[in-house]
Design a protein around this motif. Structure first.
Motif, PDB file in Angstrom:
ATOM      1  N   GLY A   1       0.729  -0.965  -0.024  1.00  0.00           N
ATOM      2  CA  GLY A   1      -0.311  -0.006   0.095  1.00  0.00           C
ATOM      3  C   GLY A   1       0.827   1.338  -0.294  1.00  0.00           C
ATOM      4  O   GLY A   1       0.630   1.993  -0.704  1.00  0.00           O
TER       5      GLY A   1
ATOM      6  N   ILE B   1       0.952   4.227  -2.544  1.00  0.00           N
ATOM      7  CA  ILE B   1       0.468   5.259  -2.593  1.00  0.00           C
ATOM      8  C   ILE B   1       1.801   6.206  -2.718  1.00  0.00           C
ATOM      9  O   ILE B   1       0.840   7.891  -3.304  1.00  0.00           O
ATOM     10  CB  ILE B   1       0.207   5.220  -0.885  1.00  0.00           C
ATOM     11  CG1 ILE B   1      -1.186   5.009  -0.326  1.00  0.00           C
ATOM     12  CG2 ILE B   1      -0.082   6.860  -0.328  1.00  0.00           C
ATOM     13  CD1 ILE B   1      -1.614   5.196   0.936  1.00  0.00           C
TER      14      ILE B   1
ATOM     15  N   VAL C   1     -11.793  -2.192   5.683  1.00  0.00           N
ATOM     16  CA  VAL C   1     -11.104  -1.674   5.315  1.00  0.00           C
ATOM     17  C   VAL C   1     -10.638  -0.402   5.464  1.00  0.00           C
ATOM     18  O   VAL C   1      -9.651  -0.087   5.206  1.00  0.00           O
ATOM     19  CB  VAL C   1     -12.440  -1.256   3.389  1.00  0.00           C
ATOM     20  CG1 VAL C   1     -12.036  -0.807   2.746  1.00  0.00           C
ATOM     21  CG2 VAL C   1     -12.903  -2.478   3.330  1.00  0.00           C
ATOM     22  N   LEU C   2     -11.608   0.534   5.955  1.00  0.00           N
ATOM     23  CA  LEU C   2     -11.301   2.238   6.068  1.00  0.00           C
ATOM     24  C   LEU C   2      -9.518   2.201   6.581  1.00  0.00           C
ATOM     25  O   LEU C   2      -9.301   2.666   6.600  1.00  0.00           O
ATOM     26  CB  LEU C   2     -12.030   2.617   7.080  1.00  0.00           C
ATOM     27  CG  LEU C   2     -13.410   3.303   6.024  1.00  0.00           C
ATOM     28  CD1 LEU C   2     -14.419   4.024   6.620  1.00  0.00           C
ATOM     29  CD2 LEU C   2     -12.733   3.869   5.035  1.00  0.00           C
TER      30      LEU C   2
ATOM     31  N   ARG D   1      -7.714  -0.173   7.439  1.00  0.00           N
ATOM     32  CA  ARG D   1      -6.135  -1.165   6.606  1.00  0.00           C
ATOM     33  C   ARG D   1      -6.154   0.124   5.610  1.00  0.00           C
ATOM     34  O   ARG D   1      -4.603  -0.044   5.881  1.00  0.00           O
ATOM     35  CB  ARG D   1      -7.395  -2.437   6.038  1.00  0.00           C
ATOM     36  CG  ARG D   1      -7.439  -3.972   6.631  1.00  0.00           C
ATOM     37  CD  ARG D   1      -6.228  -4.269   7.766  1.00  0.00           C
ATOM     38  NE  ARG D   1      -6.080  -3.214   9.019  1.00  0.00           N
ATOM     39  CZ  ARG D   1      -6.814  -3.363   9.858  1.00  0.00           C
ATOM     40  NH1 ARG D   1      -8.127  -3.628   9.900  1.00  0.00           N
ATOM     41  NH2 ARG D   1      -6.880  -2.882  10.969  1.00  0.00           N
ATOM     42  N   ILE D   2      -6.405   0.766   5.771  1.00  0.00           N
ATOM     43  CA  ILE D   2      -6.143   2.021   4.211  1.00  0.00           C
ATOM     44  C   ILE D   2      -5.922   2.733   5.911  1.00  0.00           C
ATOM     45  O   ILE D   2      -4.372   3.259   4.671  1.00  0.00           O
ATOM     46  CB  ILE D   2      -7.223   2.364   3.621  1.00  0.00           C
ATOM     47  CG1 ILE D   2      -7.723   1.703   2.423  1.00  0.00           C
ATOM     48  CG2 ILE D   2      -6.772   4.206   2.780  1.00  0.00           C
ATOM     49  CD1 ILE D   2      -9.215   2.107   1.856  1.00  0.00           C
TER      50      ILE D   2
ATOM     51  N   ASP E   1      -3.638   1.992   8.090  1.00  0.00           N
ATOM     52  CA  ASP E   1      -3.031   1.387   8.254  1.00  0.00           C
ATOM     53  C   ASP E   1      -1.426   1.910   7.826  1.00  0.00           C
ATOM     54  O   ASP E   1      -0.593   2.001   8.271  1.00  0.00           O
ATOM     55  CB  ASP E   1      -3.116   0.101   8.522  1.00  0.00           C
ATOM     56  CG  ASP E   1      -3.839  -0.455   9.987  1.00  0.00           C
ATOM     57  OD1 ASP E   1      -3.787   0.258  11.002  1.00  0.00           O
ATOM     58  OD2 ASP E   1      -4.473  -1.790  10.256  1.00  0.00           O
ATOM     59  N   ILE E   2      -1.851   2.184   6.389  1.00  0.00           N
ATOM     60  CA  ILE E   2      -0.452   2.206   5.615  1.00  0.00           C
ATOM     61  C   ILE E   2      -0.159   4.074   5.975  1.00  0.00           C
ATOM     62  O   ILE E   2       1.079   4.128   5.884  1.00  0.00           O
ATOM     63  CB  ILE E   2      -1.600   1.707   4.148  1.00  0.00           C
ATOM     64  CG1 ILE E   2      -1.627   0.397   4.000  1.00  0.00           C
ATOM     65  CG2 ILE E   2       0.080   2.420   3.135  1.00  0.00           C
ATOM     66  CD1 ILE E   2      -2.499   0.438   2.545  1.00  0.00           C
TER      67      ILE E   2
ATOM     68  N   PRO F   1      -5.063  10.242   9.132  1.00  0.00           N
ATOM     69  CA  PRO F   1      -5.791   9.069   9.579  1.00  0.00           C
ATOM     70  C   PRO F   1      -5.788   8.769  11.309  1.00  0.00           C
ATOM     71  O   PRO F   1      -6.220   8.423  11.211  1.00  0.00           O
ATOM     72  CB  PRO F   1      -3.995   7.902   9.348  1.00  0.00           C
ATOM     73  CG  PRO F   1      -4.063   8.848   8.186  1.00  0.00           C
ATOM     74  CD  PRO F   1      -4.593  10.107   7.778  1.00  0.00           C
TER      75      PRO F   1
END
Lengths: 310, 316, 328, 296
Positions: free
Chosen positions: A18, A22, D129-130, D132-133, D135-136, D170
């Protein structure tokens, strides 16, 4: 336990992919041409075009990203657009400096922050408590780079005790580590104090006192271990962040570590370098977190039994 | 015999846990007649609170049916269910956690009316709030206070007023007096019984306290690890308990009377386990003093051993 | 040897915080004889736990303090003892069981270590083997298998944890055990097991016990004498027979308490509770503390604090039963 | 505490605002009051600086004949290498730092609250889903993300502000999510569901008002770290650029002269410390005032 570790390691993969995605997008949106910036303003357009072709910069986004992923899986993270050295090699050569500063900083912070936090809690409302809390508050408010400059001013320029830049001797690491440690130390002091105060109020502390134990014994034998459990997490997060490299402190002290590498990569639109170094930082942070969680299972029997059964 | 107001048929609620399926409610059959009170007793972890929430569809059932006035409400679509909620309400155990700390007493009582739009107009809603406060014996001067400024008893009165604001027929009372001191507990119990008489309410009264349950209930269901082990009239249960667990439970109640002091103690051994992936057979078998090998062969259903007295035990 | 083990005289305890001064215990007199079980009954805020913590001298630092009175335990005045003396007394002469077994044990120490600790602190045994042997013995005593002494508290159920807490409390065979709502957090069948065990152990070790509870049923099953507490005072004190005898003289608050609990043996449609609420402990009413809620209130109750009247050792603190006043 | 402590039984009770109760507790905390006073005076300085300072002639105009003068009665904080009055620049810098702090956090909070509320309230797949994004984003070292975004957007006040805001989304999403999860399980939410309240109303009327306390605390603390962060970026030349009198870029210029003109470093540094400190003090004070149990 082993299954848990493996699971956590596998969970890191999508995060790292990811990140690459990005950053790939961001770098794609960044104006400027890396080929042009490598060859210089006055290079011939044909040479620039040739280099763009060689780097595959003219392909559509999806193709370039797909190609990047495919070679990354094979362990090839590309070469730096700026130096033409494989990025992995570059990171490996730069990383020790960052690691030394980070380790020294976290050791400073722990060595001072935790004991001061304990004393503050035990002697709540005393002068010591007030003084250390005020200091901690100040340290969370001081910009680390300013603190670094002040240290340079005092210890390099005025007292001439420590070198102001470079990584030549162990002395070089003292000031950057101290500048980075200040904020960590403040967080640890405050955290240790508040968890300690929390723990001291618990029923089992009263049980221990009811057994006829002294204040000192209760604090050392019962309160401390319970109070330090949450502090371990804070130390882990702090260490993870430090190991990711500090962009600003490395700049102040002229340390060419991971942080400097990232900043330069952004400045020269060196995508392979940036992506690889950020992924590396995230990987290190993730591993430290995992190590903390594993450590937790050894110090907290409640957590341990969750894994034994599960 | 008339149709019961609430009936459950083989109602099940399983929760997923890391160690397997927790059978919180496992095949419960109950009936509650209009205007009556069914007491549900059991120790912690027997699924009694979950049962109440599944009946109200605050939790979705894993299987079975909940018939309200003959209709299975588990099949209702969202809009129809929201309509249905006016008829069935709940009173909670914890008068601290069950009231929104950021809302005043009048806002809390008016909230269900505003949500369901049963009454329109500010003045009319205000009148209804005062009417509800009078009904539950909460002085009108508290109308603008916040829950944290009031004591447990008054808070519980707010909870009751909120539940009554929609003029429901059926109320699940989930341990409504357990968090209160005895003198306040008695005040609230009296209030609930008065309200039942005045408004013809139907209660499902969930509690671990057998003496309270006996006091307020017409019928009692005893639960153990997600299953109903005995169900009958309140007096009959106390005079003639059949299931060994019921017997043990009754024997364990400390009676505030010296005559009970030297009665023979038959205390059951062991502790309640958790119903994760339970083995077939009677859940109480491991602790039962009258256990037989047949107990653990297959699940034992409720059986009517005398008119209106149901028990799930191999002995009968 | 003197018969009286614990003698509390005119105890006053206050909690002082930034916001208010809480009068938690206001002139409490109580004695516990050797080997006896005394129950202390009352609702939230009556001052029961404060009384027990005063005996342990474990009132919260800086906030709670004993302002007046004495607590004599086995000839020593606890209110005057030094902290070093208290450390010797706690766990050895007097120990305490707390209400919530879930939080009373240190989560990161094994239960064996926690039991052994009290033995170490009071230097009961010289060698490690002797200590371990004693730990096994105590665990068997409270009905737990000694093999489990290496396990941590979270591996035990609530009832078992309370057994561990009791094991710690009884390890040094104290003369007095303070039990603060020891079974309130437990299920009724477990409560019965624990109560029975406590009764048996008390008998065996000849320990006196001060049992603090709000549950009149538990008192009836366990206690020799009973004190009823209201707003920091004992309003009625007598033998269990005297307190539970319905046609005796009683304090109106005691009558109210009994009227509030549903009777299993009789069918009553309504309970007869006490009206109103506990008074605010920062602003107690003058005269009799109970007069604001009392159905038999007289003008004198609002101004004058009632003196205790005795009837064969049965104490009632109420103007109605004050014979001196009746004869006037 | 029993109700008599707060309610006089003889009179009808006036509706006492909850804000007032929080203010009452906050007021007793001397350090927090000091922080508030400090912050308000900084706001006052920022707001009024436009009245007595002319940006073009007094803040950015170079007067090489007056360069590098030490503090004096004419130039309280001295002058920099271009002869600009450091006092005027530090005062003007207050505007910039506070502006950046407030707007960055506002944008991050708004977007973060949306994600956090969705994830926290619905749980399950949405949450997975939210988060995990998120987390990135959280796995990247905080500043490098902002640096990379600045690189893409180009330097400048608004772009730096946007970059910092995106990098903080985030974090706010996580804060709001955990606040909501802790409230979602409470019984008063079940009570609201029991009378058929729809999700939107439950979030707006029951969950958010209760989550607001911890969020406000985080907002103040994040404003503090944002000011620090922007100063840091400007210091390494990736944030707000000269001649804008941003404290961090002032320090970056002063660094060259620190050996012989150290006063150039002192004043912008102290300005950063004071503004960050005031916000930290307010945050701590609010935390205590909102949650009285944490004290003692």
């Amino acid at each position: 336990m082993l299954r848990y570790v493996v699971k956590r390691l596998l969970l890191m993969i999508p995060v790292i992919v990811g990140i690459s995605f990005i950053l790939f997008v961001i770098m794609d949106l960044t104006p400027g041409d890396p080929a042009r910036s490598l060859l210089g303003e006055y290079a011939r357009q044909e040479d620039v075009d040739a280099l763009r072709e060689e780097w595959g910069l003219n392909d559509p986004f999806a193709v370039r990203y797909g190609r990047y992923l495919a070679s990354a899986i094979r362990g090839d993270f590309g070469k730096s657009y700026r130096t033409n050295i494989p990025v992995v090699q570059e990171i490996i050569s730069r990383y020790p400096a960052t690691m030394k500063v980070a380790t020294l900083a976290i050791l400073f912070a722990m060595a001072i922050g935790i004991p001061v936090g304990i004393i503050s809690a035990v002697k709540q409302y005393s002068l010591v408590d007030f003084g250390s809390m005020a200091t901690a508050l100040l340290f969370t408010s001081v910009p680390p780079f300013w603190l670094g400059l002040m240290l340079i001013l005092i210890f390099s320029l005025m007292l001439r005790l420590l070198p102001s830049v470079g990584t030549d001797s162990w002395k070089s690491f003292i000031m950057p580590a101290a500048a980075l440690a200040a904020a960590q130390m403040a967080t640890m002091t405050r955290m240790t104090r508040s968890t300690m105060l929390e723990v001291i109020r618990q029923d089992y502390i009263r049980t221990a006192k009811a057994k006829g134990a002294s204040q000192r014994y209760v604090v050392l034998k019962h309160a401390l271990r319970n109070a330090l459990l949450p502090v371990v997490t804070v130390v882990g997060i702090g260490f993870g962040n430090l190991l990711g490299g500090s962009l600003i402190i490395e700049n102040v002290f002229g340390i060419s570590g991971l942080g400097t590498l990232m900043v330069n990569a952004v400045k020269s639109k060196d995508s392979p370098m940036l992506i690889a170094s950020v992924m590396f930082a995230a990987l290190v942070g993730g591993l430290v977190n995992l190590a903390v969680d594993v450590l937790y299972t050894y110090i907290d029997p409640r957590v341990r039994s969750q894994y034994v059964k599960g | 015999m008339t149709r019961p107001l609430v009936e459950t048929r083989d109602l099940k609620k399983y929760f997923r846990t890391p160690r397997g399926w927790l059978h919180a409610v496992d095949g419960v059959n109950l009936t509650i007649s209009r205007g009556q009170t069914l007491g549900v007793v059991g120790e912690s972890g027997c699924g009694k609170s979950t049962l109440g929430r599944v009946i109200l569809r605050l939790l979705e059932a894993t299987g079975g049916e909940v018939l309200y006035d003959g209709e299975n409400i588990l099949t209702y679509k969202q809009d129809k269910m929201i309509e249905m909620r006016k008829k069935m309400q709940i009173i909670f155990q914890d008068p601290y956690a069950s009231l929104n700390p950021r809302m005043s007493v009048s806002e809390i009582i008016a909230e269900p009316i505003k949500v369901c739009k049963t009454i329109a107009g500010r003045k009319a809603i205000e009148d209804k709030v005062y009417e509800m406060m009078d009904t539950v014996g909460l002085a009108r001067r508290f109308v603008n206070t916040y829950p944290h400024e009031l004591d447990g008893g008054r808070r519980q009165r707010i909870g009751i007023a909120r539940a009554l604001a929609l003029d429901p027929e059926f109320i699940v009372c989930d341990e409504p007096v357990s968090a209160l001191d005895v003198s306040i507990q008695a005040q609230i119990l009296n209030l609930m019984m008065d309200l039942q008489e005045e408004r013809g309410l139907t209660y499902m009264f969930v509690s671990h306290d057998l003496s309270v349950v006996k006091h307020i209930s017409n019928d009692i269901a005893v639960m153990y690890l997600g299953q109903c082990v005995e169900r009958t009239q309140s007096d009959e249960l106390f005079d003639n308990p059949l299931h060994p667990y019921t017997q043990a439970l009754l024997a364990a109640i400390p009676v505030p009377d010296l005559s009970a002091r030297n009665r023979p103690q038959n205390i059951i051994r062991g502790e309640v386990t958790s119903p994760v992936n339970p083995k077939p057979g009677c859940r109480f078998a491991a602790r039962c003093p009258k256990v037989r090998p047949e107990c653990s062969v297959e699940d034992i259903g409720l059986k009517e051993v005398s008119p209106g007295h149901f028990v799930a035990c191999i002995l009968y | 040897m003197e018969e009286r083990l614990l003698e509390i005289k005119d105890l006053h305890v206050e909690y002082v915080t930034d916001e208010a001064r809480v009068f938690a215990v206001n002139g409490l007199d109580l004695t516990v004889n050797r080997g006896e079980t005394v129950g202390l009954v009352g609702e939230t805020g009556a001052g029961k736990t404060t009384t027990a913590l005063s005996v342990m001298r474990l009132l919260p630092d800086l906030v709670g303090r004993i302002t007046r009175g004495s607590i004599i335990l086995d000839g020593i005045d606890i209110t005057r003892a030094t902290e070093a003396d208290m450390r010797l007394i706690r766990g050895e002469a007097v120990s305490m069981i707390f209400q919530d077994p879930m939080t009373s044990l240190n989560p990161v120490m094994t239960i064996g270590e926690q039991i052994a600790e009290v033995l170490h602190l009071h230097e009961k045994y010289d060698t490690k083997e002797e200590v371990e042997h004693r730990v096994d013995e105590i665990l068997r005593l409270v009905g737990l298998p000694p093999e489990r002494k290496g396990e941590y508290p979270h591996q035990f159920s609530g009832g078992m944890k309370q057994r561990v807490v009791i094991a710690i409390a009884l390890a040094c065979e104290p003369k007095l055990l303070l039990a603060d709502e020891p079974t309130t957090a437990l299920d009724v069948t477990i409560q019965a097991q624990v109560l029975q065990m406590v009764r048996e152990l008390k008998e065996k070790l000849n320990t006196a016990m001060l049992l603090i509870t709000h549950d009149l049923g538990v008192v009836a099953q366990t206690c020799d004498r009973v004190g009823i507490m209201y707003a920091g005072e004992i309003v009625e004190l007598g033998t269990a027979e005297q307190i539970f005898q319905k046609d005796e003289r009683h304090h109106p608050y005691t009558v109210g308490l009994f009227g509030s609990i549903p009777d299993l043996t009789r069918k009553t449609r309504r309970l007869s509770p006490i009206e109103g609420l506990m008074p605010d402990p920062t602003d107690l009413p003058p005269g009799c503390r109970f007069h604001t809620r009392c159905p038999h209130r007289m003008p004198v109750c609002e101004v004058e604090s009632p003196r205790p009247s005795y009837n064969g050792g049965h104490l009632i603190r109420c103007h109605i039963w004050d014979d001196r006043r009746c004869s006037q | 505490m029993t109700e008599q402590a707060t309610v006089n039984p003889s009179n009808p009770v006036k509706k006492r605002s909850q804000l007032k109760a929080i203010w009452f507790r906050y007021r007793k905390n001397k350090l927090a009051m000091f922080g508030l006073a400090l912050f308000l005076s900084l706001v006052l300085v920022a707001a009024s600086s436009g009245l007595f300072l002319d940006y073009d002639t007094q803040v950015i105009e170079q007067r090489m004949r007056e360069r590098l003068q030490p503090p004096s009665s004419e130039h309280w904080f001295g002058t920099d290498q271009y002869g600009r009055d450091v006092f005027a620049r530090v005062v003007w810098g207050t505007r910039i730092s506070l502006f950046v702090g407030v707007f960055t956090v506002t944008i991050a909070l708004t977007v973060g609250t949306l994600f956090g509320a969705l994830a926290g309230y619905y749980g399950g797949t949405v949450d997975n889903v939210l988060m995990r994004i998120m987390d990135i984003f959280l796995a990247m070292p905080g500043t490098i993300l902002a640096v990379a975004i600045v690189g893409a957007l180009g330097p400048g006040l608004v772009n730096v502000l946007l970059a910092m805001a995106i990098a903080r989304i985030p974090q706010f999403a996580r804060i709001v999510r955990s606040a909501i999860i802790s409230i979602r399980g409470q019984e008063f939410i079940e009570a609201a569901k029991a009378c058929g309240t729809r999700d939107g109303r439950i979030i707006m009327r029951h969950i958010l008002p209760n989550a607001i306390g911890p969020i406000v605390v985080q907002v103040t603390l994040h404003m503090a770290t944002t000011i620090l962060g922007v100063a840091g970026l400007s210091f390494i030349g990736l944030g707000i650029e000269a001649p804008t009198p941003e404290w961090g870029s002032m320090l970056s210029e002063a660094k060259e002269w620190m050996r012989y003109h150290p006063y150039l470093m002192v004043f912008p540094g102290v300005a950063i410390i004071l503004s960050v400190l005031s916000l930290n003090l307010i945050g701590d004070g609010l935390r205590d005032a909102l949650d009285p149990r944490m004290k003692n």
